[in-house]
Structures are given as structure tokens and as C-alpha cells.
Design an enzyme around this catalytic site. Structure first.
Site, PDB file in Angstrom:
ATOM      1  N   ALA A  35      72.981 -40.616 -34.842  1.00  0.00           N
ATOM      2  CA  ALA A  35      72.705 -40.453 -33.436  1.00  0.00           C
ATOM      3  C   ALA A  35      73.472 -41.595 -32.775  1.00  0.00           C
ATOM      4  CB  ALA A  35      71.325 -40.448 -33.370  1.00  0.00           C
ATOM      5  N   ARG A  48      82.267 -47.143 -29.056  1.00  0.00           N
ATOM      6  CA  ARG A  48      83.693 -47.933 -29.593  1.00  0.00           C
ATOM      7  C   ARG A  48      84.554 -46.874 -29.876  1.00  0.00           C
ATOM      8  NH1 ARG A  48      80.716 -51.107 -34.606  1.00  0.00           N
ATOM      9  NH2 ARG A  48      79.024 -49.587 -33.964  1.00  0.00           N
ATOM     10  N   LYS A  60      80.619 -39.697 -31.962  1.00  0.00           N
ATOM     11  CA  LYS A  60      81.812 -40.130 -32.871  1.00  0.00           C
ATOM     12  C   LYS A  60      81.729 -39.385 -34.170  1.00  0.00           C
ATOM     13  CE  LYS A  60      80.222 -44.056 -35.365  1.00  0.00           C
ATOM     14  NZ  LYS A  60      79.956 -45.290 -35.463  1.00  0.00           N
ATOM     15  N   TYR A  94      74.978 -42.791 -44.124  1.00  0.00           N
ATOM     16  CA  TYR A  94      75.479 -42.871 -42.679  1.00  0.00           C
ATOM     17  C   TYR A  94      76.623 -42.033 -42.207  1.00  0.00           C
ATOM     18  CZ  TYR A  94      73.386 -47.761 -42.132  1.00  0.00           C
ATOM     19  OH  TYR A  94      72.499 -48.556 -41.994  1.00  0.00           O
ATOM     20  N   ASP A 115      78.693 -41.836 -40.375  1.00  0.00           N
ATOM     21  CA  ASP A 115      80.203 -42.504 -39.817  1.00  0.00           C
ATOM     22  C   ASP A 115      80.846 -42.911 -41.189  1.00  0.00           C
ATOM     23  OD1 ASP A 115      78.652 -44.826 -40.031  1.00  0.00           O
ATOM     24  OD2 ASP A 115      79.624 -45.469 -38.219  1.00  0.00           O
ATOM     25  N   ARG A 150      99.770 -13.694 -37.262  1.00  0.00           N
ATOM     26  CA  ARG A 150      98.282 -14.171 -36.706  1.00  0.00           C
ATOM     27  C   ARG A 150      97.213 -13.425 -37.707  1.00  0.00           C
ATOM     28  NH1 ARG A 150      98.228 -11.793 -30.862  1.00  0.00           N
ATOM     29  NH2 ARG A 150      96.043 -12.192 -31.068  1.00  0.00           N
ATOM     30  N   LYS A 183     100.171  -9.212 -35.678  1.00  0.00           N
ATOM     31  CA  LYS A 183      98.806  -9.407 -35.584  1.00  0.00           C
ATOM     32  C   LYS A 183      98.325  -8.292 -36.386  1.00  0.00           C
ATOM     33  CE  LYS A 183      95.727  -7.800 -33.193  1.00  0.00           C
ATOM     34  NZ  LYS A 183      94.808  -6.985 -32.259  1.00  0.00           N
TER      35      LYS A 183
HETATM   36  C1  UD1 Z   1      76.085 -50.457 -39.858  1.00  0.00           C
HETATM   37  C2  UD1 Z   1      75.033 -51.611 -40.823  1.00  0.00           C
HETATM   38  C3  UD1 Z   1      76.209 -52.283 -41.373  1.00  0.00           C
HETATM   39  C4  UD1 Z   1      77.111 -52.147 -42.120  1.00  0.00           C
HETATM   40  C5  UD1 Z   1      77.800 -50.941 -41.590  1.00  0.00           C
HETATM   41  C6  UD1 Z   1      78.760 -50.028 -42.743  1.00  0.00           C
HETATM   42  C7  UD1 Z   1      73.118 -51.589 -39.349  1.00  0.00           C
HETATM   43  C8  UD1 Z   1      72.186 -52.382 -38.291  1.00  0.00           C
HETATM   44  N1  UD1 Z   1      74.355 -52.038 -39.455  1.00  0.00           N
HETATM   45  O1  UD1 Z   1      76.802 -51.136 -38.989  1.00  0.00           O
HETATM   46  O2  UD1 Z   1      75.319 -53.676 -42.058  1.00  0.00           O
HETATM   47  O3  UD1 Z   1      77.897 -52.894 -42.878  1.00  0.00           O
HETATM   48  O4  UD1 Z   1      76.900 -49.947 -40.679  1.00  0.00           O
HETATM   49  O5  UD1 Z   1      79.201 -48.962 -42.038  1.00  0.00           O
HETATM   50  O6  UD1 Z   1      72.569 -50.517 -39.923  1.00  0.00           O
HETATM   51  N2  UD1 Z   1      72.942 -44.652 -35.770  1.00  0.00           N
HETATM   52  C9  UD1 Z   1      71.705 -43.949 -35.351  1.00  0.00           C
HETATM   53  N3  UD1 Z   1      70.795 -44.383 -34.453  1.00  0.00           N
HETATM   54  C10 UD1 Z   1      70.977 -45.596 -34.111  1.00  0.00           C
HETATM   55  C11 UD1 Z   1      72.049 -46.443 -34.222  1.00  0.00           C
HETATM   56  C12 UD1 Z   1      73.167 -45.742 -34.996  1.00  0.00           C
HETATM   57  O7  UD1 Z   1      71.582 -42.904 -35.888  1.00  0.00           O
HETATM   58  O8  UD1 Z   1      70.107 -45.864 -33.002  1.00  0.00           O
HETATM   59  C13 UD1 Z   1      73.694 -44.043 -36.866  1.00  0.00           C
HETATM   60  C14 UD1 Z   1      75.259 -43.982 -36.340  1.00  0.00           C
HETATM   61  O9  UD1 Z   1      75.540 -42.717 -35.661  1.00  0.00           O
HETATM   62  C15 UD1 Z   1      76.296 -44.369 -37.453  1.00  0.00           C
HETATM   63  C16 UD1 Z   1      75.185 -45.165 -38.347  1.00  0.00           C
HETATM   64  O10 UD1 Z   1      73.798 -45.030 -37.812  1.00  0.00           O
HETATM   65  O11 UD1 Z   1      76.225 -43.140 -38.103  1.00  0.00           O
HETATM   66  C17 UD1 Z   1      75.531 -46.529 -38.595  1.00  0.00           C
HETATM   67  O12 UD1 Z   1      75.379 -46.946 -36.920  1.00  0.00           O
HETATM   68  P1  UD1 Z   1      76.511 -48.244 -36.362  1.00  0.00           P
HETATM   69  O13 UD1 Z   1      76.228 -48.364 -34.998  1.00  0.00           O
HETATM   70  O14 UD1 Z   1      77.930 -47.476 -36.756  1.00  0.00           O
HETATM   71  O15 UD1 Z   1      76.353 -49.368 -37.313  1.00  0.00           O
HETATM   72  P2  UD1 Z   1      77.611 -50.293 -37.787  1.00  0.00           P
HETATM   73  O16 UD1 Z   1      77.701 -51.424 -36.441  1.00  0.00           O
HETATM   74  O17 UD1 Z   1      78.755 -49.601 -38.177  1.00  0.00           O
HETATM   75 CA    CA Z   2      79.320 -47.644 -38.375  1.00  0.00          CA
END
Ligand code: UD1
Ligand code: CA
Length: 457
Positions: free
Chosen positions: A13, A18, A25, A103, A105, A333, A351
């Protein structure tokens, strides 16, 4: 050992700050697939009871884009931190199950390391995946005391000494749901970013007297987190390099391995040659001795043995048999099927059509919604007029037909076996008996005709 029930939560979320993007993202593409889809696919392979996806703004866009996929979608309206994101789903967790936190990402996490993570869970309160990075910038640092993990500190809150630590938190962990709920209730946002950090549960759990067990990820790409476009581009390159290494070692010739992009899966037979700047999308299968020349884009297609695709050809959702030659500058196509030994030349668009054995379309033609038999020759500039502005119509050309250049075939139309169509003909009705068909304005010759000259000013 009794198999412990487990669910998975994917955090996706976060804002795209960034990334400097209006698009969330996790919807940016890595090797042709949204970042989030990698995580979902891995989660689905884990035999979990439930998979929760925490999503943020643009939620409807999110669902439309990837479909609901049998996940439990949990909306986080305000991005108050990773801890807050897990809190939102926690009410659905069953006390006796384990929760794996992924995560959104960190796309290339593997099933293999997650299975290792599950195995260490019975021996501690939390199982955590960490990795050692030469350049740990941006990651949370793992704080140890006498080798035991006592917490994770985010870089922004870390002391100069802590910043030097190279062991980082990948974010990926496992814990029992009941414990997790208790620890999440103790989170606060007392930090520089004023966020509820999930990572704080490490210290909370430790203070309760639990052991934090870690496993190292030795492959930095599986724990690589994407926060900005530079990191995305870096991971894309690493990922592409891995793909082409696999291809080279399996016997495919890549004339320059740094100039091929695999955005999907590519399966190759023996002695396949791929020249520079070729892009592979979706699922592509290349038979033995296939040669793909420079600048081609191949998407969801099957190409039979010994076929040559000449430069700058685009093939999309099509099937080509053996010994064909296509291109340069052709476009096949969706729904195109070429039988063996067919030949498609430059500036030909096809096509939803079938081209029979040894048939040829050498130059500058449009063939749509057609069924073309064997040994047919289609001359330069032939057009199937398949669309009347409302509906599409079929053209049927039987075996051994010869179509002269600059012919228009007004569909629906069918042409019987062996017919010859003279150049410049507009075919408007079905040809039921073979012979020569020609519709052409009679040539006239005006002798002593003078070209207009420019008037004096
Ligand atoms: C986070 C970790 C960090 C770790 C890194 C690894 C925390 C506080 N920090 O940092 O220790 O080294 O990932 O990649 O967890 N997200 C939500 N809701 C929110 C905030 C974030 O769903 O309110 C999701 C983001 O979409 C993302 C993931 O959580 O997929 C991580 O959030 P991000 O802000 O990227 O954390 P980092 O700063 O990378
Ligand atoms: Ca991250």
C-alpha cells in the site's frame, strides 16, 4: 512433524513517492510483469490458507489491472507504516496459524528461501530473513547483541555506528498470529518518520524473551527491494543477465547477451541464434535452428524448426511452422498461422489468417481474416478489404491461386483453386470456376498530349 497452518500477507500500500510516479510502485514492470505479480505468484505457490494483499490509493485501478486473483484485499487508506498495514489484516488472522509477511516491493523472493523460513519458525518467536550487503544504504539494520538479534533499526533513525552494520532486514518474516497481534498492539510511531514500523516487533518480541531466528539470503537479488526507478532499472539488468546466462549455458547463441530482453519465458530448441535488440514477451517457443535477426519483437508465439525471422519483424500471438522465412519489417498480428515453408516479405501485415504450405506474400500487403491454401502467391500491394466499417468479413483463397499485384479482395469473398487474378484487379464476387480474372481500366494512349506548364507570374 505436523504441518502448521499458515497465511501470507503482502504489503503493497506504500506511496510511490521515491518512484516519483502516479502509478503505485508495485505496478511498475520488472521484465514485463508488474512487480507485485512476482510476489503474488510466489505466495500462491506456498500452499497458504489465505493470502492478504494490503493495498492503498488507486485501489480500484489495482484490482482492475491484475484481477482479484483469489486474494483477500485489505485497504489501507492512510499509509501510516508497515506495522499499521499488518495491523489492518490482523483481525482476520487465526490465533493458531503462522503468518508470513512479504513486501510487495521485494519481487524476487523465492519459494525455496520461504520454505527455509517456515522450518526455523518452531525454534523462536520470529523467523527473519536477513542479508549482508556491501552497500546497505536504505535498509533497516539488524542489531545483534552477543550474536542474538535484539532489534532492527531503520536507517533514518540509526546512529552512525549502527549505519555501519552490513546485515540488513529484508522485511520478510514469519511469526505466530496470536503473538503477532500482541506485538502489533504495542507499536507506536515514536520515530523520525512518525510511522508505525513493523520492524519494531523484533525488539518487542526479544524483550518478551523470545528468540529471533534468522536465515541469510546469499543471493542478493532475492531480497532486493525496489524503492525508486534506479533500483528498478538495476534489478532489471541483474534479472536479464541471469536469464541470458541460462540461455547461453543451455546452448542458445546470443550475438550480444547484453542486448536481448526476456520479458516472459523463452524456450529454445538446439542451435537457436538470436541477434541484437530482440525483445521476447509472454511465452515464446523457438524450435531447433531458428534464427531471429536483429530488432525483432516476439510475443506469445511458437516458431517451428529452421524458420528465419528477418530484422525488425513483430510477431504477436501467432504460430509459425517449420522452414518459414518472415521479414524484414513484417507484422504478424494475433491469430496468424503460417504452415511450413511459407514466405512473408517486407511490409506485410497479417491478422487472424492462415497461410498454407509453401505460400508466399512477398511485399507490401494487408491480409486479414483470411484462409489461404497451399502454393498460393500473393502479389505486392494486395489488400483483403475485410472491414465494411461495422463488421469483419472472411476471404478464402484456395490452393494454387496466383494473385497479381495491387489487387483488392472485397470480403466476404472466396476464390476457387487454381485461379489467376490479373494485376490491378478489384475482386467483388466469388470466383467459382478457375481461369483469369481481371478488372482493369482499358489502357488508352493520347498521342501529342502536352504536360501542363507553369503559368508566367
Ligand atoms: C522496509 C523495512 C526495512 C527493510 C526494507 C527491505 C520497515 C519500517 N522497514 O523499508 O527495515 O530493510 O523494507 O526492503 O518496514 N507499505 C504499506 N503500507 C505502508 C507503508 C509501506 O503497505 O503504510 C508497503 C510498501 O508498499 C512496500 C513495503 O510495505 O511494499 C515496504 O515499505 P517501504 O516504504 O518500501 O519500506 P522501506 O523503507 O523499503
Ligand atoms: Ca522498500
Amino acid at each position: 512433524m505436523i504441518k502448521q497452518k499458515k497465511s501470507i500477507i503482502i504489503l503493497a500500500a506504500g506511496n510511490s513517492i521515491r518512484m516519483c510516479s502516479n502509478l503505485p510502485k508495485v505496478f511498475h514492470f520488472l521484465a514485463g510483469k508488474p512487480i507485485i505479480q512476482y510476489v503474488i505468484d510466489t505466495a500462491k505457490s506456498m500452499d497458504a490458507s489465505k493470502i492478504y494483499l494490503i493495498y492503498g490509493q488507486n485501489g480500484d485501478f489495482f484490482k482492475k489491472k491484475i484481477g482479484e486473483q483469489g486474494l483477500i484485499w485489505v485497504l489501507q487508506t492512510k499509509q501510516l507504516g508497515t506495522g499499521h498495514a499488518v495491523q489492518l489484516a490482523a483481525e482476520y488472522f487465526q490465533d493458531d496459524e503462522n503468518i508470513i509477511i512479504l513486501y510487495g516491493d521485494v519481487p524476487l523472493i523465492t519459494k525455496k528461501i520461504l520454505n527455509r523460513l517456515i522450518k526455523i519458525k518452531p525454534y523462536g518467536g520470529i523467523g527473519l530473513i536477513t542479508t549482508i550487503l556491501d552497500n546497505p544504504k536504505g535498509y533497516g539494520r539488524v542489531i545483534r547483541n552477543n550474536n542474538n538479534v535484539v532489534g532492527v533499526t531503520e536507517e533514518i533513525d540509526a546512529t552512525e555506528e549502527e549505519c555501519k552494520i552490513k546485515e540488513v532486514n529484508t522485511g520478510i518474516m514469519i511469526a505466530n498470529a496470536k503473538d503477532l497481534k500482541r506485538w502489533l498492539n504495542q507499536l507506536n510511531n515514536d520515530n523520525i518518520q512518525k510511522e508505525y514500523y513493523l520492524t519494531k516487533i523484533i525488539a518487542i518480541s526479544h524483550e518478551e524473551g523470545n528468540k529471533i531466528n534468522t536465515i541469510y539470503s546469499n543471493d542478493s537479488i532475492e531480497s532486493y527491494g525496489i524503492n525508486n526507478r534506479l533500483e528498478l532499472a538495476t534489478l532489471e539488468r541483474i534479472y536479464q543477465k541471469k536469464q541470458v546466462e541460462k540461455l547461453l549455458l543451455s546452448g542458445v547463441t546470443l550475438l550480444d547477451p547484453s542486448r536481448v530482453d526476456i520479458r516472459g519465458t523463452l524456450v529454445c530448441g538446439i542451435d537457436v541464434v538470436i541477434d541484437t535488440n530482440v525483445i521476447i514477451e509472454g511465452n515464446v517457443v523457438l524450435g531447433n535452428n531458428v534464427k531471429i535477426e536483429s530488432g525483432c519483437i516476439l510475443k506469445n508465439c511458437i516458431i517451428g524448426e529452421n524458420t528465419i525471422i528477418k530484422p525488425y519483424t513483430i510477431i504477436d500471438n501467432s504460430e509459425l511452422s517449420t522452414d518459414c522465412i518472415v521479414g524484414p519489417f513484417s507484422r504478424l498480428r494475433p491469430g496468424t498461422k503460417l504452415e511450413s515453408k511459407s514466405h512473408i516479405g517486407n511490409f506485410v501485415e497479417i491478422k487472424k489468417s492462415l497461410l498454407g504450405l509453401s505460400s508466399k506474400i512477398g511485399h507490401l500487403s494487408y491480409i486479414g481474416d483470411a484462409k489461404i491454401g497451399d502454393n498460393v502467391n500473393i502479389g505486392a500491394g494486395t489488400i483483403t478489404c475485410n472491414y465494411d466499417g461495422a463488421n469483419k468479413h472472411k476471404t478464402i483463397i484456395e490452393d494454387d491461386v496466383f494473385i497479381g499485384s495491387d489487387t483488392q479482395l472485397i470480403a466476404p469473398i472466396s476464390i476457387i483453386k487454381g485461379t489467376t487474378i490479373g494485376a490491378g484487379t478489384t475482386v467483388t464476387s466469388d470466383i467459382k470456376e478457375s481461369g483469369l480474372i481481371i478488372s482493369r481500366m482499358k489502357q488508352i494512349h493520347i498521342k501529342n498530349w502536352k504536360r501542363p506548364t507553369k503559368k508566367n507570374k
